[in-house]
Design a protein around this motif. Structure first.
Motif, PDB file in Angstrom:
ATOM      1  N   TYR A  54       0.843  -1.205   0.000  1.00 13.76           N
ATOM      2  CA  TYR A  54       0.000   0.000   0.000  1.00 13.76           C
ATOM      3  C   TYR A  54       0.873   1.248   0.000  1.00 13.76           C
ATOM      4  N   TRP A  55       1.920   1.237   0.819  1.00 15.83           N
ATOM      5  CA  TRP A  55       2.797   2.404   0.909  1.00 15.83           C
ATOM      6  C   TRP A  55       3.523   2.678  -0.399  1.00 15.83           C
ATOM      7  N   VAL A  56       4.109   1.647  -1.018  1.00 12.97           N
ATOM      8  CA  VAL A  56       4.880   1.875  -2.246  1.00 12.97           C
ATOM      9  C   VAL A  56       3.987   2.138  -3.453  1.00 12.97           C
ATOM     10  N   ASN A  57       2.705   1.816  -3.339  1.00 14.07           N
ATOM     11  CA  ASN A  57       1.760   2.152  -4.397  1.00 14.07           C
ATOM     12  C   ASN A  57       1.115   3.509  -4.174  1.00 14.07           C
ATOM     13  N   GLY A  58       1.367   4.123  -3.026  1.00 10.83           N
ATOM     14  CA  GLY A  58       0.796   5.429  -2.717  1.00 10.83           C
ATOM     15  C   GLY A  58      -0.663   5.371  -2.314  1.00 10.83           C
ATOM     16  N   THR A  59      -1.174   4.158  -2.064  1.00 16.51           N
ATOM     17  CA  THR A  59      -2.570   3.986  -1.658  1.00 16.51           C
ATOM     18  C   THR A  59      -2.787   4.488  -0.244  1.00 16.51           C
ATOM     19  N   ARG A  60      -1.827   4.204   0.607  1.00 14.11           N
ATOM     20  CA  ARG A  60      -1.864   4.645   2.005  1.00 14.11           C
ATOM     21  C   ARG A  60      -0.488   5.165   2.383  1.00 14.11           C
ATOM     22  N   LEU A  61      -0.459   5.936   3.467  1.00 20.50           N
ATOM     23  CA  LEU A  61       0.808   6.444   3.998  1.00 20.50           C
ATOM     24  C   LEU A  61       1.108   5.793   5.335  1.00 20.50           C
ATOM     25  N   PRO A  62       2.384   5.652   5.660  1.00 22.22           N
ATOM     26  CA  PRO A  62       2.731   5.189   7.007  1.00 22.22           C
ATOM     27  C   PRO A  62       2.264   6.205   8.045  1.00 22.22           C
ATOM     28  N   ASN A  63       1.916   5.730   9.225  1.00 27.02           N
ATOM     29  CA  ASN A  63       1.617   6.671  10.306  1.00 27.02           C
ATOM     30  C   ASN A  63       2.938   7.085  10.944  1.00 27.02           C
ATOM     31  N   ILE A  64       2.882   7.989  11.890  1.00 26.25           N
ATOM     32  CA  ILE A  64       4.117   8.521  12.475  1.00 26.25           C
ATOM     33  C   ILE A  64       4.940   7.429  13.156  1.00 26.25           C
ATOM     34  N   ASN A  65       4.270   6.457  13.768  1.00 20.67           N
ATOM     35  CA  ASN A  65       5.007   5.353  14.401  1.00 20.67           C
ATOM     36  C   ASN A  65       5.736   4.515  13.360  1.00 20.67           C
ATOM     37  N   ASN A  66       5.096   4.315  12.205  1.00 18.73           N
ATOM     38  CA  ASN A  66       5.739   3.560  11.126  1.00 18.73           C
ATOM     39  C   ASN A  66       6.905   4.333  10.527  1.00 18.73           C
ATOM     40  N   PHE A  67       6.736   5.656  10.342  1.00 18.78           N
ATOM     41  CA  PHE A  67       7.854   6.469   9.862  1.00 18.78           C
ATOM     42  C   PHE A  67       9.032   6.373  10.832  1.00 18.78           C
ATOM     43  N   TYR A  68       8.730   6.413  12.116  1.00 19.55           N
ATOM     44  CA  TYR A  68       9.793   6.311  13.124  1.00 19.55           C
ATOM     45  C   TYR A  68      10.492   4.955  13.039  1.00 19.55           C
ATOM     46  N   ALA A  69       9.706   3.877  12.935  1.00 17.36           N
ATOM     47  CA  ALA A  69      10.281   2.524  12.839  1.00 17.36           C
ATOM     48  C   ALA A  69      11.148   2.391  11.585  1.00 17.36           C
ATOM     49  N   LEU A  70      10.682   2.939  10.473  1.00 17.53           N
ATOM     50  CA  LEU A  70      11.471   2.895   9.240  1.00 17.53           C
ATOM     51  C   LEU A  70      12.767   3.685   9.389  1.00 17.53           C
ATOM     52  N   SER A  71      12.688   4.836  10.033  1.00 14.70           N
ATOM     53  CA  SER A  71      13.895   5.647  10.206  1.00 14.70           C
ATOM     54  C   SER A  71      14.923   4.924  11.060  1.00 14.70           C
ATOM     55  N   LYS A  72      14.466   4.220  12.081  1.00 12.79           N
ATOM     56  CA  LYS A  72      15.386   3.457  12.936  1.00 12.79           C
ATOM     57  C   LYS A  72      15.947   2.251  12.192  1.00 12.79           C
ATOM     58  N   LEU A  73      15.088   1.544  11.454  1.00 11.99           N
ATOM     59  CA  LEU A  73      15.528   0.355  10.725  1.00 11.99           C
ATOM     60  C   LEU A  73      16.598   0.698   9.697  1.00 11.99           C
ATOM     61  N   PHE A  74      16.395   1.790   8.971  1.00 10.34           N
ATOM     62  CA  PHE A  74      17.319   2.151   7.897  1.00 10.34           C
ATOM     63  C   PHE A  74      18.330   3.218   8.295  1.00 10.34           C
ATOM     64  N   ASN A  75      18.284   3.618   9.567  1.00  7.72           N
ATOM     65  CA  ASN A  75      19.248   4.574  10.112  1.00  7.72           C
ATOM     66  C   ASN A  75      19.278   5.888   9.310  1.00  7.72           C
ATOM     67  N   ILE A  76      18.081   6.421   9.045  1.00  7.51           N
ATOM     68  CA  ILE A  76      17.943   7.702   8.372  1.00  7.51           C
ATOM     69  C   ILE A  76      16.876   8.502   9.106  1.00  7.51           C
ATOM     70  N   SER A  77      16.831   9.777   8.852  1.00 10.68           N
ATOM     71  CA  SER A  77      15.819  10.616   9.505  1.00 10.68           C
ATOM     72  C   SER A  77      14.479  10.480   8.776  1.00 10.68           C
ATOM     73  N   ILE A  78      13.423  10.772   9.464  1.00 14.56           N
ATOM     74  CA  ILE A  78      12.096  10.785   8.846  1.00 14.56           C
ATOM     75  C   ILE A  78      12.082  11.818   7.736  1.00 14.56           C
ATOM     76  N   GLU A  79      12.729  12.938   7.958  1.00 11.49           N
ATOM     77  CA  GLU A  79      12.807  13.980   6.941  1.00 11.49           C
ATOM     78  C   GLU A  79      13.396  13.430   5.645  1.00 11.49           C
ATOM     79  N   ASN A  80      14.415  12.594   5.756  1.00 10.57           N
ATOM     80  CA  ASN A  80      15.017  12.019   4.548  1.00 10.57           C
ATOM     81  C   ASN A  80      14.109  11.008   3.863  1.00 10.57           C
TER      82      ASN A  80
END
Length: 83
Positions: A54-80
């Protein structure tokens, strides 16, 4: 469409709109460059692989908790992730 505001020292520094399509493209690139499968990514951030699609198709967006988890997993900022 997502309005993103980044604060620094209590003063609004940047304010801009990010489209679902732009976020989807950024996530797709991030996922493909990670050399992780969608199953591995989903397991690490505790979502289903369907949600990632859903996220990569643009159907839905991650919520803030998911953005945070992704930033930690990939060691990048949410801004990036958003830019």
């Amino acid at each position: 469409m997502l309005l993103v505001t980044f604060n620094g020292g209590g003063i609004m520094k940047n304010k801009y709109f990010v489209s679902n399509e732009d976020i989807a493209k950024n996530l797709m690139k991030l996922f493909s460059e990670s050399n992780m499968t969608y199953e591995e990514i989903a397991s690490e951030i505790d979502v289903s692989t369907r949600v990632l699609y859903y996220w990569v198709n643009g159907t839905r967006l991650p919520n803030i908790n998911n953005f945070y988890a992704l930033s930690k997993l990939f060691n990048i900022s949410i801004e990036n992730i958003l830019r």
